[in-house]
Write a protein that holds these residues in place. Structure first.
Motif, PDB file in Angstrom:
ATOM      1  N   CYS A  83       2.196  -9.521   1.451  1.00 56.22           N
ATOM      2  CA  CYS A  83       2.493  -8.515   0.628  1.00 56.22           C
ATOM      3  C   CYS A  83       3.995  -8.872   0.095  1.00 56.22           C
ATOM      4  O   CYS A  83       4.774  -9.241   0.335  1.00 56.22           O
ATOM      5  N   CYS A  96      -4.673  -5.249  -5.197  1.00 57.30           N
ATOM      6  CA  CYS A  96      -3.647  -6.150  -4.586  1.00 57.30           C
ATOM      7  C   CYS A  96      -3.750  -7.549  -5.152  1.00 57.30           C
ATOM      8  O   CYS A  96      -4.657  -8.240  -5.174  1.00 57.30           O
ATOM      9  N   CYS A 139      -0.517  -0.987  -5.015  1.00 59.86           N
ATOM     10  CA  CYS A 139      -1.312  -0.095  -3.903  1.00 59.86           C
ATOM     11  C   CYS A 139      -0.853   1.332  -3.952  1.00 59.86           C
ATOM     12  O   CYS A 139      -1.812   2.109  -3.682  1.00 59.86           O
TER      13      CYS A 139
END
Length: 487
Positions: A304, A290, A310
């Motif tokens: 996010c 990430c 991911c």
């Protein structure tokens, strides 16, 4: 199998919440990972489908660097000539008078961003945002020079040495060169790329050019090289407003709680048959890749950017332990909770967005289709409204303003007509018009009293000019002739 943690393999553990319901998982922000700048995120770079898609999406930015070199009719195809207040878009020249089209263009992109967010979350952030793309390129250079994340962290902790100084200097020099190329390309859209090559290095460019290139060089270097994910967390307003654009039908990278929990490390002797636990083996590969350092298993959160890296990491682990892919996947909250999934295109909000997009495109298309080479504006003298001459005739004064919107200097012929006989002074000679400028002309119109049919008589003005390609450009405007009323 080396990336899969087992009971015999030490692993870096995260504070992994174990909520009982999906509402707990997605609502409780206390489990969010927010890096406040106390550590540098060294994300692991893995190949995969979403990584390839990410590079293809990022390649759109090649237009930013190569676009100024595209030629059209002997000049730069797209040039925002601010000093001359002209904007050349391939064969069309847009002047400030047509800037309403720019408003529609900005509206189009704003609504397009809203549509994309409503359908797929922060997909723009993850795949197209210049901050994300530039940061990805900077970290790729960092990996080429310094090695994988473990090696980079070790180099950061190592004392200063000639080896460290050489590697760090090369990295920062490449970062600055990319920053300079960014600033150079930005200015080229406004200055003209070939003129910029000629003037920049000979000291003939103005101070604003040098200041702009320097500002973009330093800004790109700092934002993409040093701040990185901190821009997404603290500086980008889009990260703040995305929450009101998402709903239960929006597709976002999501962890399937029902399938993954309870999570636990996989024992070697039970590989492929770990009964009593979920599919998540707590390998933390989703966290390792990430770019903002969050744990997607804690739910959708501010950090996010929906880059889907991911998903690649988790799918690779699932392949290795012979489990189905999709433990982390693009999914809506309704899907994860087992509710009936309503097609996104049935959302009223999406259709409203699409309607605004269509209207914006139609407006921009109409604007470009009705662009003319010359534009005529007629201003009637207001003080006085009319003048009575010694012979009893009535005279009105007009100021004509003719805008030359073509790329060449023109000669315009002015004609005036009316339902009654008139005498016109001031149009005996053609009007010389410089390209991109407004040229005024004073016109006097006289009508004998015997021909006056009322207090107001329509007057029609026409400007006509021959363009460089041999075609005729015509502009017309209606005004009025004012006279005294009956005694």
């Amino acid at each position: 199998m080396s990336d899969i943690p087992t009971s015999d393999t030490p692993t870096r553990t995260q504070a992994s919440p174990q909520p009982g319901t999906l509402d707990d998982l997605y609502a409780e922000s206390e489990h969010w990972q927010v890096n406040t700048g106390g550590k540098t995120i060294h994300a692991k770079r893995l190949p995969g489908r979403w990584r390839r898609i990410k590079w293809w999406a990022a390649s759109v930015w090649l237009i930013f660097f190569l676009g100024p070199y595209l030629r059209w009719d002997g000049r730069q195809a797209v040039l925002f000539d601010i000093p001359h207040r002209q904007y050349h878009l391939f064969g069309a020249t847009v002047l400030p008078q047509d800037f309403w089209m720019l408003s529609l263009l900005l509206l189009f992109f704003a609504i397009l961003l809203a549509v994309a967010t409503a359908l797929a979350g922060r997909v723009y952030c993850g795949f197209f945002c210049f901050q994300t793309v530039w940061t990805d390129i900077f970290t790729l250079i960092e990996e080429w020079l310094e090695g994988d994340p473990r090696q980079r962290r070790a180099l950061d902790r190592a004392p200063l040495s000639l080896h460290k100084l050489r590697i760090k200097s090369a990295k920062h020099l490449l970062w600055l060169l990319i920053g300079f190329a960014t600033g150079w390309s930005f200015v080229a859209w406004f200055y003209g790329v070939f003129s910029l090559w000629r003037d920049f290095f000979t000291g003939q460019a103005n101070g604003a050019v040098y200041a702009s290139v320097a500002l973009f060089t330093v800004g790109t270097y700092l934002l993409a090289g040093w701040l990185r994910e901190q821009v997404c967390f603290w500086l980008c307003p889009y990260a703040r407003i995305q929450g009101v654009m998402l709903d239960r039908t929006t597709l976002v990278p999501a962890y399937d709680l029902n399938r993954g929990e309870p999570r636990g490390r996989l024992r070697k002797e039970a590989l492929g048959d770990a009964t009593g636990q979920g599919d998540c083996i707590d390998c933390n590969q989703c966290v390792a890749v990430c770019p903002t350092g969050i744990d997607i298993r804690a739910g959708q959160q501010e950090g996010c950017i929906t880059c889907a890296l991911c998903l690649d990491a988790c799918d690779q682990v699932m392949d290795k332990i012979s489990r189905p892919r999709g433990l982390i996947r693009y999914a809506s909250l309704d899907e994860l909770e087992g509710r009936r999934v309503r097609p996104m295109l049935l959302s009223v909000r999406v259709w409203v967005y699409l309607g605004i997009l269509v209207l914006s495109v139609l407006g921009i298309g109409y604007g470009f289709s009705t662009l003319v080479s010359i534009e005529l504006n007629v201003l009637h003298e207001r003080s006085p409204l009319f003048v009575e001459l010694s012979d009893g005739s009535i005279q009105n004064k007009y100021t004509l303003k003719v805008l030359n919107k073509s790329n060449d200097d023109l000669q315009a012929q002015i004609a005036v007509s009316s339902p009654v006989p008139i005498e016109v002074r001031g149009i005996e000679h053609s009007l010389s018009m410089r390209h991109g400028e407004v040229t005024p002309m004073m016109v006097f119109i006289r009508i004998e009293r015997a021909h006056l049919t009322g207090e107001s008589i329509p007057i029609f003005f026409t400007a006509e000019a021959s363009l460089a390609d041999g075609t005729q450009a015509t502009a017309e405007r209606e005004s009025a002739f004012f006279a005294p009323g009956p005694d």
